[in-house]
Design a protein around this motif. Sequence first.
Motif, PDB file in Angstrom:
ATOM      1  N   PHE A  81     -12.477  23.719  44.913  1.00  0.00           N
ATOM      2  CA  PHE A  81     -12.662  22.367  45.540  1.00  0.00           C
ATOM      3  C   PHE A  81     -13.880  22.451  46.545  1.00  0.00           C
ATOM      4  O   PHE A  81     -14.428  21.691  46.676  1.00  0.00           O
TER       5      PHE A  81
ATOM      6  N   TYR B  72     -12.539  15.055  39.297  1.00  0.00           N
ATOM      7  CA  TYR B  72     -11.946  13.633  39.936  1.00  0.00           C
ATOM      8  C   TYR B  72     -11.899  13.873  41.488  1.00  0.00           C
ATOM      9  O   TYR B  72     -12.477  13.127  42.321  1.00  0.00           O
ATOM     10  N   ALA B  73     -11.435  15.005  42.113  1.00  0.00           N
ATOM     11  CA  ALA B  73     -11.473  15.491  43.573  1.00  0.00           C
ATOM     12  C   ALA B  73     -12.907  15.187  44.058  1.00  0.00           C
ATOM     13  O   ALA B  73     -13.220  14.859  45.015  1.00  0.00           O
TER      14      ALA B  73
ATOM     15  N   LYS C 204     -10.508  18.634  34.985  1.00  0.00           N
ATOM     16  CA  LYS C 204     -10.414  17.105  35.265  1.00  0.00           C
ATOM     17  C   LYS C 204      -9.881  17.082  36.600  1.00  0.00           C
ATOM     18  O   LYS C 204     -10.418  15.982  37.195  1.00  0.00           O
ATOM     19  N   ALA C 205      -9.046  17.653  37.259  1.00  0.00           N
ATOM     20  CA  ALA C 205      -8.617  17.500  38.446  1.00  0.00           C
ATOM     21  C   ALA C 205      -9.560  17.792  39.365  1.00  0.00           C
ATOM     22  O   ALA C 205     -10.018  17.091  40.442  1.00  0.00           O
ATOM     23  N   LEU C 206     -10.562  18.666  39.339  1.00  0.00           N
ATOM     24  CA  LEU C 206     -11.806  19.147  39.983  1.00  0.00           C
ATOM     25  C   LEU C 206     -12.564  18.134  40.208  1.00  0.00           C
ATOM     26  O   LEU C 206     -13.447  17.447  40.858  1.00  0.00           O
TER      27      LEU C 206
ATOM     28  N   GLY D  86      -7.024  20.118  31.841  1.00  0.00           N
ATOM     29  CA  GLY D  86      -6.786  19.417  33.196  1.00  0.00           C
ATOM     30  C   GLY D  86      -7.086  19.724  34.394  1.00  0.00           C
ATOM     31  O   GLY D  86      -7.393  19.133  35.171  1.00  0.00           O
ATOM     32  N   TYR D  87      -6.874  21.257  34.543  1.00  0.00           N
ATOM     33  CA  TYR D  87      -7.642  21.434  35.934  1.00  0.00           C
ATOM     34  C   TYR D  87      -9.095  21.149  36.136  1.00  0.00           C
ATOM     35  O   TYR D  87      -9.238  21.131  37.234  1.00  0.00           O
TER      36      TYR D  87
ATOM     37  N   MET E 161     -17.246  21.114  47.432  1.00  0.00           N
ATOM     38  CA  MET E 161     -17.679  20.157  48.241  1.00  0.00           C
ATOM     39  C   MET E 161     -18.724  20.705  49.254  1.00  0.00           C
ATOM     40  O   MET E 161     -19.290  19.735  49.794  1.00  0.00           O
TER      41      MET E 161
END
Lengths: 210, 210
Positions: free
Chosen positions: B139, B178-179, B174-176, B171-172, B143
């Motif tokens: 992440f 979204y973040a 998707k997590a990144l 899913g992981y 960023m």
Amino acid sequence: MAAWGERLAGVRGVLLDISGVLYDSGEGGGKVIAGSVEAVARLKRSGLKVRFCTNESQKSRRLLVGELRHLGFDVSESEVTAPPPATCRILKERGLRPHLLVHDDVRSEFDEIDTSNPNCVVIADAGEGFSYQNMNEAFQVLMGLENPVLMSLGMGRYYKVTSGLMLDVGGYTKALEYACGIQAEVVGKPSPEFFKSALWEMGVEARQVY
Amino acid sequence: MAAWGERLAGVRGVLLDISGVLYDSGEGGGKVIAGSVEAVARLKRSGLKVRFCTNESQKSRRLLVGELRHLGFDVSESEVTAPPPATCRILKERGLRPHLLVHDDVRSEFDEIDTSNPNCVVIADAGEGFSYQNMNEAFQVLMGLENPVLMSLGMGRYYKVTSGLMLDVGGYTKALEYACGIQAEVVGKPSPEFFKSALWEMGVEARQVY
């Protein structure tokens, strides 16, 4: 833009965020954001009702308030609106028994909740607790339910600590949503219900709050 | 529904999935799905071109083929189309240097890739490697990039092992997504490019494959 005096006419209370507004959390209790201790003190002296409305879901209110007081803020537990107590109310109302994917520091907020034979999953900012094993366990609980209910304490993307940016609960909720093909119920900002409960606790109406 | 003979007219090759079709992976090398070893053998005896097209991204092709051969399948590395080599081709073409959020068992597939001073993130099924720390590191890399590129090896929701269901990479990713507020590029099924590369490796056209 209207002058401050005009904008504040009729205002009886102020809702304040905590993380990123009053302080940046981090190792050793975090760091005050310049001017915020005095700003809170002045608001309180002014006679306005002040309430702290946070999506903090990694710490219990007791721990959070302890940190804030240590940093010099005039704040008590009863002045804080946070997702865990709001979640407990919903769980009780609906007879839900959660599998908790939460940080150890917030677990005490759920002390009075029956967690046997879970029929839903509650996810909060678990920090290092977001291991593959813990995520998979929550996933398996959800996949085993006929009507899977996933309750997410906020949907934050990330937050800032003194050492940099950190993944918040939102991404992990998205991960479970995608894997299970479901949609989470969010308890916390920006849910209107969450703000309403903060206002109710303050005893003011929406138009009276800044 | 057309009879088999009619449906197979003009067919020169067969693409086979692996996990969940030939075997269920798991502790001790997994478990054959009944009849699949003989089915592969019969397809090969029939003179059809057979290719294995998988989204497996937790193991190198060498490890995967070793497991399959151990279970009795007639398969070689050169017959397997998998996301890691396809990803390496794309990385080289575009001059991308990945931060790898992958399982140790697949890392060797990236041996020839420059991973210094990363300008993208490659995410694959990292299994236990999906710790909070590793996710947060990926992440933070994203960023820190002006144009964040996230490449996901497949978007599987979950897969079955002998002990139950397991969270897959999707899913992981998707997590990144979204973040970071970005969208990943997916390498693997169901991407048409991925199937095309499998066909090209077989030397047949889409209409000739079942």
